[in-house]
Design a protein around this motif. Structure first.
Motif, PDB file in Angstrom:
ATOM      1  N   TYR A  10     -29.373   1.884 -46.483  1.00  0.00           N
ATOM      2  CA  TYR A  10     -30.208   2.469 -47.524  1.00  0.00           C
ATOM      3  C   TYR A  10     -30.176   3.991 -47.439  1.00  0.00           C
ATOM      4  N   ALA A  11     -30.270   4.620 -48.598  1.00  0.00           N
ATOM      5  CA  ALA A  11     -30.587   6.048 -48.692  1.00  0.00           C
ATOM      6  C   ALA A  11     -32.084   6.140 -48.949  1.00  0.00           C
ATOM      7  N   VAL A  12     -32.780   7.005 -48.203  1.00  0.00           N
ATOM      8  CA  VAL A  12     -34.245   7.021 -48.240  1.00  0.00           C
ATOM      9  C   VAL A  12     -34.788   8.434 -48.386  1.00  0.00           C
ATOM     10  N   LYS A  13     -35.778   8.572 -49.263  1.00  0.00           N
ATOM     11  CA  LYS A  13     -36.570   9.796 -49.373  1.00  0.00           C
ATOM     12  C   LYS A  13     -38.042   9.400 -49.384  1.00  0.00           C
ATOM     13  N   HIS A  14     -38.844  10.054 -48.568  1.00  0.00           N
ATOM     14  CA  HIS A  14     -40.283   9.790 -48.557  1.00  0.00           C
ATOM     15  C   HIS A  14     -40.882  10.226 -49.890  1.00  0.00           C
ATOM     16  N   SER A  23     -39.916  17.198 -42.605  1.00  0.00           N
ATOM     17  CA  SER A  23     -39.008  16.332 -41.865  1.00  0.00           C
ATOM     18  C   SER A  23     -37.607  16.914 -41.876  1.00  0.00           C
ATOM     19  N   ARG A  24     -36.785  16.507 -40.920  1.00  0.00           N
ATOM     20  CA  ARG A  24     -35.442  17.054 -40.851  1.00  0.00           C
ATOM     21  C   ARG A  24     -34.550  16.506 -41.952  1.00  0.00           C
ATOM     22  N   SER A  25     -34.730  15.218 -42.298  1.00  0.00           N
ATOM     23  CA  SER A  25     -33.920  14.651 -43.379  1.00  0.00           C
ATOM     24  C   SER A  25     -34.835  14.117 -44.471  1.00  0.00           C
ATOM     25  N   GLY A  26     -34.937  12.782 -44.607  1.00  0.00           N
ATOM     26  CA  GLY A  26     -35.698  12.233 -45.723  1.00  0.00           C
ATOM     27  C   GLY A  26     -37.082  11.721 -45.409  1.00  0.00           C
ATOM     28  N   ILE A 212     -31.311   5.653 -37.796  1.00  0.00           N
ATOM     29  CA  ILE A 212     -31.588   6.656 -38.831  1.00  0.00           C
ATOM     30  C   ILE A 212     -30.809   7.937 -38.549  1.00  0.00           C
ATOM     31  N   GLY A 213     -30.598   8.715 -39.603  1.00  0.00           N
ATOM     32  CA  GLY A 213     -29.920   9.994 -39.468  1.00  0.00           C
ATOM     33  C   GLY A 213     -29.874  10.707 -40.798  1.00  0.00           C
ATOM     34  N   ASP A 214     -29.253  11.873 -40.813  1.00  0.00           N
ATOM     35  CA  ASP A 214     -29.014  12.574 -42.070  1.00  0.00           C
ATOM     36  C   ASP A 214     -27.952  11.815 -42.855  1.00  0.00           C
ATOM     37  N   TYR A 215     -28.153  11.703 -44.158  1.00  0.00           N
ATOM     38  CA  TYR A 215     -27.192  10.957 -44.978  1.00  0.00           C
ATOM     39  C   TYR A 215     -26.120  11.917 -45.499  1.00  0.00           C
ATOM     40  N   TRP A 216     -25.242  12.329 -44.579  1.00  0.00           N
ATOM     41  CA  TRP A 216     -24.108  13.133 -45.005  1.00  0.00           C
ATOM     42  C   TRP A 216     -23.164  12.246 -45.816  1.00  0.00           C
ATOM     43  N   LEU A 233     -30.309   8.514 -43.918  1.00  0.00           N
ATOM     44  CA  LEU A 233     -29.450   7.333 -43.847  1.00  0.00           C
ATOM     45  C   LEU A 233     -30.155   6.324 -42.960  1.00  0.00           C
ATOM     46  N   VAL A 234     -30.349   5.105 -43.465  1.00  0.00           N
ATOM     47  CA  VAL A 234     -31.042   4.056 -42.716  1.00  0.00           C
ATOM     48  C   VAL A 234     -30.138   2.845 -42.590  1.00  0.00           C
ATOM     49  N   LEU A 235     -29.920   2.402 -41.361  1.00  0.00           N
ATOM     50  CA  LEU A 235     -29.152   1.198 -41.079  1.00  0.00           C
ATOM     51  C   LEU A 235     -30.094   0.138 -40.532  1.00  0.00           C
TER      52      LEU A 235
END
Length: 320
Positions: A10-14, A23-26, A212-216, A233-235
């Protein structure tokens, strides 16, 4: 616990823009940890202490948890975290543990059995650099600024946006350093731990419930979802991770994606040790940090053009 052969992506944004900005990413870590905290649970994660050392702490409220936000491009000291996690679980307390894949794998081995109230979250890890280089970098900047460093932001998202990678150091005398030197040293890979070149978790298979991580690469995987404010980026790695994720979907905007479109290098294989790694460490022992910063921590304009526009390489070689 049975893991998926391929993770659900999934691509995630709060939904809360303030949370995403901090937050650092989403903001997926905040969403997951808020769920645990609302159950009077505990959250374990990495913070920078007053000596700019990365350490794991135990959080029981959002204020303590918020200290865990942001990237730390150094190895964290787990201290007695594993024992404290086990004690919480044995006392029937909900727990979220976050860390690198090797730290999550270590916790699972330490616990020796499954706990229904344990949510494990691992970070899609590039590798772990030398703590010595990090602290020498701080001292080098303190000497240049003639002041003690009071705060560090490994990636200044507020001023430079999510896609950029600029570290910001603030000093007691009011000076500020915006730099990419430590980032360049990190991504040059000479300062990574030797074990990172053989990391068994550099694949799509991870030991945590959720990775989780940045979705590059988000623009290719999910066109139109990126606004340069951060996307996670969510796995989802197993059925337990799926259940945990479903508990927070009301707090996030998410888009299903294909793993084939999400394959960052750390999901494929470890980085190779650079050919000049031994030379780097010889220079590090014998030269000043100023020399190291200039030789290994500076990327010239021409180098950037070569890397970003390989088709111009022949033309540039003729000009250099």
């Amino acid at each position: 616990m049975e893991y998926y052969k391929s993770p659900v992506v999934y691509a995630v944004k709060h939904k809360d823009e303030n949370i995403r900005a901090l937050s650092r990413s989403g903001g997926i870590f905040t969403a997951l940890s808020d769920y645990i905290l609302k159950k009077s649970g505990t959250v374990y994660g990495c913070v920078l202490n007053e000596k700019f050392e990365a350490v794991h702490i135990r959080a029981v409220n959002s204020e303590q948890r918020d200290l865990m936000r942001g990237s730390k491009y150094i190895q964290s000291n787990l201290l007695d975290t594993y024992s404290r996690v086990k004690q919480d679980l044995d006392n029937d307390i909900w727990v979220l543990f976050s860390g690198t894949s090797c730290q999550v794998a270590g916790l699972i081995s330490f616990l020796g059995k499954e706990y229904e109230k344990l949510l494990t979250v691992d970070i899609i890890c590039h590798g772990v650099p030398s703590n010595k280089v990090w602290h020498d970098y701080i001292k080098w900047n303190e000497k240049k600024c003639d002041s003690r460093c009071k705060s560090v932001d490994f990636r200044n998202k507020k001023d430079y946006g999510w896609n950029s990678h600029v570290e910001t150091l603030l000093f007691e005398n009011g000076k500020q350093v915006d730099s990419q030197i430590f980032k360049n040293l990190f991504y040059g890979h000479e300062i990574l731990r030797p074990s990172c070149y053989k990391c068994p978790y550099k694949s799509v298979i991870h030991p945590a419930n959720i990775s989780i991580g940045d979705y590059w690469g988000i623009d290719n995987a999910c066109p139109g979802f990126n606004d340069n404010k951060g996307v996670s980026l969510v796995l989802i790695n197993n059925d337990s991770g799926k259940e945990w994720f479903e508990n927070v979907v009301q707090d996030i905007n998410c888009k299903p994606c294909r793993i084939e479109d999400s394959m960052q290098t750390p999901l494929k294989s470890p980085f190779n040790a650079p050919d000049d790694r031994d030379k780097f460490w010889t220079d590090y022992r014998e030269k000043t940090f100023d020399y190291i910063a200039k030789k290994y921590g500076t990327i010239t304009f021409m180098t950037r053009v070569k890397e970003n526009y390989p088709w111009k390489k022949v033309i540039l070689q003729g000009l250099l």
